[in-house]
Design an enzyme around this catalytic site. Structure first.
Site, PDB file in Angstrom:
ATOM      1  N   GLY A 179       0.827  -1.192   0.000  1.00  0.00           N
ATOM      2  CA  GLY A 179       0.000   0.000   0.000  1.00  0.00           C
ATOM      3  C   GLY A 179       0.864   1.245   0.000  1.00  0.00           C
ATOM      4  O   GLY A 179       2.002   1.232  -0.475  1.00  0.00           O
ATOM      5  N   CYS A 180       0.339   2.298   0.541  1.00  0.00           N
ATOM      6  CA  CYS A 180       1.048   3.580   0.601  1.00  0.00           C
ATOM      7  C   CYS A 180       2.400   3.404   1.283  1.00  0.00           C
ATOM      8  O   CYS A 180       2.468   2.892   2.403  1.00  0.00           O
ATOM      9  CB  CYS A 180       0.197   4.591   1.364  1.00  0.00           C
ATOM     10  SG  CYS A 180       1.040   6.136   1.737  1.00  0.00           S
ATOM     11  N   PHE A 181       3.461   3.832   0.629  1.00  0.00           N
ATOM     12  CA  PHE A 181       4.789   3.586   1.190  1.00  0.00           C
ATOM     13  C   PHE A 181       5.070   4.349   2.465  1.00  0.00           C
ATOM     14  O   PHE A 181       5.939   3.988   3.239  1.00  0.00           O
ATOM     15  CB  PHE A 181       5.915   3.763   0.181  1.00  0.00           C
ATOM     16  CG  PHE A 181       5.928   5.008  -0.666  1.00  0.00           C
ATOM     17  CD1 PHE A 181       5.439   6.224  -0.251  1.00  0.00           C
ATOM     18  CD2 PHE A 181       6.483   4.937  -1.937  1.00  0.00           C
ATOM     19  CE1 PHE A 181       5.489   7.348  -1.056  1.00  0.00           C
ATOM     20  CE2 PHE A 181       6.545   6.054  -2.758  1.00  0.00           C
ATOM     21  CZ  PHE A 181       6.042   7.264  -2.312  1.00  0.00           C
TER      22      PHE A 181
END
Length: 159
Positions: free
Chosen positions: A9-11
């Site tokens: 997902g979002c880093f």
């Protein structure tokens, strides 16, 4: 030092939970798995480059094992949602493990199989890719330590 690369997902959230691990030396937000030799956030965010948002984890294998990092990876995202983590939708948010060598590949495959057998996610399939490491593109500087720089909590939920 050893390297591991994860997309979950979002880093920003991925970087956040790995940075808290004893034995992790550094984490770098970036992009991997796309078709272009060069990419930038705008193209990744639009989903046109094919890259995943990833975190390159540099760690001391004498202190923390790759298997322990895998356990943290599995605990901090939903590996059953294809190209999605929470409200983030698109292939750039896919669940993926980019292995750096044959041993990492075998360990990741074994770990995934153990998760499936545990039935933690019921009958939902684990869609996490386990693929060879590719060219890493460091994300723009404002993405590095984004949550810490902006005094924000992690957007990831532990499972």
């Amino acid at each position: 030092m050893a390297l591991a690369t994860f997309g979950a997902g979002c880093f920003w959230g991925v970087e956040y939970f790995f940075k808290k691990v004893t034995g992790v030396i550094d984490c770098t937000c970036g992009y991997m798995g796309g078709k272009d030799q060069f990419t930038r956030y705008e193209d990744v965010k639009k989903g046109i480059s094919g890259h995943a948002e990833v975190v390159l984890v540099e760690y001391n294998a004498d202190i923390v094992s790759f298997e322990e990092l895998l356990n943290i990876f599995w605990q901090n995202h939903n590996p059953t949602t294809l190209n999605q983590q929470g409200g983030d939708i698109g292939s750039q948010y896919r669940s993926t493990i980019f292995f750096h060598d044959k041993q990492q590949k075998l360990t990741a495959e074994s770990s995934k199989l153990a998760l499936i057998k545990s039935q933690k996610w019921g009958v939902r399939p684990i869609v996490t890719e386990i693929v060879p490491c590719q060219q890493f593109h460091r994300a723009e500087e404002y993405h590095q330590d984004y949550l810490a720089k902006n005094d924000l909590p992690s957007c990831h939920i532990s499972y």
